[in-house]
Every structure is written in structure tokens, then in C-alpha cells.
Motif scaffolding. Structure first.
Motif, PDB file in Angstrom:
ATOM      1  N   UNK A  28       0.826  -1.211   0.000  1.00 56.34           N
ATOM      2  CA  UNK A  28       0.000   0.000   0.000  1.00 56.34           C
ATOM      3  C   UNK A  28       0.859   1.258   0.000  1.00 56.34           C
ATOM      4  N   UNK A  29       2.041   1.161   0.593  1.00 54.09           N
ATOM      5  CA  UNK A  29       2.933   2.313   0.601  1.00 54.09           C
ATOM      6  C   UNK A  29       3.484   2.640  -0.771  1.00 54.09           C
ATOM      7  N   UNK A  30       3.526   1.633  -1.662  1.00 53.82           N
ATOM      8  CA  UNK A  30       4.062   1.848  -3.007  1.00 53.82           C
ATOM      9  C   UNK A  30       3.022   2.445  -3.955  1.00 53.82           C
ATOM     10  N   UNK A  31       1.763   2.444  -3.554  1.00 53.03           N
ATOM     11  CA  UNK A  31       0.695   2.972  -4.416  1.00 53.03           C
ATOM     12  C   UNK A  31       0.650   4.495  -4.343  1.00 53.03           C
ATOM     13  N   UNK A  32       0.104   5.147  -5.365  1.00 53.58           N
ATOM     14  CA  UNK A  32      -0.219   6.572  -5.222  1.00 53.58           C
ATOM     15  C   UNK A  32      -1.175   6.754  -4.045  1.00 53.58           C
ATOM     16  N   UNK A  33      -1.060   7.872  -3.327  1.00 57.43           N
ATOM     17  CA  UNK A  33      -1.820   8.054  -2.094  1.00 57.43           C
ATOM     18  C   UNK A  33      -3.317   7.902  -2.328  1.00 57.43           C
ATOM     19  N   UNK A  36      -4.166   4.300  -2.698  1.00 55.89           N
ATOM     20  CA  UNK A  36      -4.012   3.609  -1.414  1.00 55.89           C
ATOM     21  C   UNK A  36      -5.218   3.863  -0.518  1.00 55.89           C
ATOM     22  N   UNK A  37      -5.703   5.095  -0.502  1.00 57.36           N
ATOM     23  CA  UNK A  37      -6.877   5.408   0.319  1.00 57.36           C
ATOM     24  C   UNK A  37      -8.118   4.688  -0.207  1.00 57.36           C
ATOM     25  N   UNK A  38      -8.227   4.553  -1.516  1.00 53.18           N
ATOM     26  CA  UNK A  38      -9.347   3.814  -2.090  1.00 53.18           C
ATOM     27  C   UNK A  38      -9.290   2.352  -1.672  1.00 53.18           C
TER      28      UNK A  38
END
Length: 310
Positions: A28-33, A36-38
């Protein structure tokens, strides 16, 4: 021999849990913010549907706190509670990479002058907070902006996960005070003029807890903050990081200092001041009910003679 096998089994399970947490946070840390929130919101929705015991607790608590509201309103609040928890998971996975400039794009202060005035007194600041909004991100952001603080927390059951989580929490100068030895840590921190965040909205048992009103019902509440405040002269003020839908931002609110009663009767003052702090938490929850942890059994401990709620 059986004891050795049992102990090794626990260690193996803890290490597997640790690597699962590491992989989840890494992914999740590697995803765009935003993505990640989605994903966090989706996970929150899955948890809402697959953890019926917690959902029932949340419904019971909302009936206690808002007897005038209907089932549809309660269901809507719980959906947003789990969305908020999913968002907080995403923020935790991402926050190790945040810079002050990045975080300031989606977090702002409100009422910072209250904190600045309290800090300037030099006797420490006891921040009354709770499981409302993005409590993990709040202390991290505050330290990122140059205001490191101590946090009173309970040790996680898995020591590997506990160490990893605390390492992230403390990246920018924060420190951790564990509940099993928090009184001594609080005294040392306040004497050093530090700020300490204390989650005061969890169920306790006497004698560490005292019964004070919370949403019209007596709740056993930690009284340590009130006792330390009078002993040290530290300032006491509420602080919460809350999601503002209209801005699509978090706002770190600091509210005016809570005046501490000091009559010379230690027990009466502890009770009165704990009630004042709890009233401040309740006011914040009433303003943002969809962001509080309603699935916690807040009213589990009852006064002598009262029937259980859960």
C-alpha cells in the motif's frame, strides 16, 4: 518439551504476522496516495461486512449515545467509521515517505495558537485525544512539522509488529510511553517540557479508571492525566486530526486549554478533571460522529450493581 514446541509455535506465528504486516504496508505504501486510500476504504468495507461482532458493538454504542436516531442513520455512521479506519490504514502505510511539504498539501492546523501558548509555559502539554479521526497520523504530522511529542500507547501483542510500528511513529523525534509504566514516563516528559498525547476514550477498570459521564452514561475512564496535570502544572488541551469532507483535507484541531479544578481534594479533583476532559472528547465526537471508533466496548466496565451492557 511441549512447552518448547508451544513457545516456538508462538514465535513462528508472530514472525508470519510480522511479514504479512510488512508486505501489506509495503504494497500500500508503493501505491499513489489516492489509490491507497481507495484500497483502504475497500478493506474497511470488507471488515464491516465480515466482522459481525464488532458491527453489533458499534450498533449498541450508537443506540446508547444517540437513542433519538434511527437504524438507517446508525448504519450510515458505521459505514463511514470503517471508511475512516481504512483511510487511516492507508495513511499509515504511506506516511514514512511523507515530507513536511507533501503532508501540508492535505493536512492543515486549526487553533495552533492554543498549543503554542501552552507549550510556551514550559511545564509540558498534556494533549487530550482519542480514537477519533486519524489519530496515528496526528502525532506523526505534528512531529514532521517540528513538534515531536510522546505518546501513551498499549504494547501490541506481537513484539515484532510493535517494534516496527513504533519505529514509523518515532521517525521524526516522537517517543513512546507504554501504559504499563506511563506514570513515571509522564512525569519525566512534563518536567522536560515535552508534549504528550493521551488517548482517553478507552474502557478502564478501577482504580486506574473513574466513572464519569460520556454520552449520558457513566464510563470508566483513565484518570492518570488529571492526576499528573495537577502534580506538574502541565497545560491540558484537546487535540484531534479530523477529516474535513468539504476540503478533502485533514485538519489538526487544537482547542482551548481545559481549566483544571484544584480544590486540594485529590480524588475529587481527579474525578472532576477527568469528567472535563471526557466532555471535551464527547464534544469533538458529536461534531464528527462518523470518525470515532464506535466498535470499541467503551461502556464495558459498569458501576457496582449495574447490569452488563454487552
Amino acid at each position: 518439551m511441549k512447552r518448547i514446541i508451544w513457545a516456538r509455535g508462538i514465535v513462528l506465528r508472530q514472525r508470519l504476522e510480522y511479514w504479512f504486516v510488512r508486505c501489506l504496508i509495503g504494497a500500500m505504501g508503493a501505491l499513489p496516495r489516492r489509490l491507497a486510500r481507495t484500497c483502504g476504504a475497500v478493506l474497511g468495507g470488507v471488515a464491516l461486512r465480515t466482522l459481525p461482532r464488532l458491527r453489533r458493538t458499534g450498533e449498541q454504542n450508537l443506540v446508547l449515545a444517540y437513542p433519538e436516531c434511527g437504524a438507517a442513520w446508525r448504519a450510515g455512521v458505521l459505514r463511514k467509521v470503517y471508511r475512516s479506519l481504512g483511510w487511516q490504514l492507508a495513511e499509515f502505510c504511506q506516511m514514512a515517505s511523507y515530507s513536511a511539504e507533501q503532508a501540508s498539501a492535505f493536512i492543515r492546523y486549526e487553533g495552533f495558537e492554543h498549543f503554542a501558548q501552552a507549550e510556551a509555559r514550559g511545564k509540558g502539554v498534556l494533549i487530550v485525544t482519542g480514537h477519533l479521526g486519524a489519530w496515528e497520523l496526528s502525532s506523526f504530522f505534528h512531529s514532521l512539522m517540528g513538534h515531536p511529542m510522546s505518546m501513551v500507547i498499549r504494547r501490541l501483542d506481537n513484539p515484532y509488529v510493535d517494534h516496527f510500528v513504533n519505529r514509523v511513529r518515532c521517525m521524526h523525534g516522537n517517543s513512546v510511553l507504554h501504559k504499563d509504566d506511563f506514570a513515571r514516563g509522564l512525569l519525566a516528559a512534563t518536567r522536560a517540557g515535552r508534549s504528550i498525547g493521551i488517548l482517553m476514550d478507552t474502557n478502564m477498570t478501577p482504580p486506574q479508571g473513574v466513572f464519569v459521564p460520556f454520552f449520558g452514561h457513566l464510563a470508566c475512564t483513565p484518570a492518570g492525566l488529571a492526576r499528573i496535570a495537577l502534580k506538574t502544572g502541565a497545560a491540558v488541551l484537546p487535540g484531534f486530526l479530523l477529516w474535513h469532507e468539504d476540503e478533502s483535507k485533514y485538519v489538526l484541531h487544537f482547542y482551548p486549554e481545559i481549566e483544571m479544578a484544584d480544590t486540594g481534594n485529590a480524588e475529587a479533583d481527579a474525578l472532576c478533571n477527568t469528567a472535563r476532559c471526557t466532555a471535551a472528547i464527547e464534544a469533538a465526537i458529536r461534531a464528527y460522529p462518523e470518525q470515532w471508533l464506535w466498535v470499541h466496548r467503551r461502556w464495558k466496565t459498569r458501576p457496582a450493581g449495574e447490569a452488563p451492557i454487552y
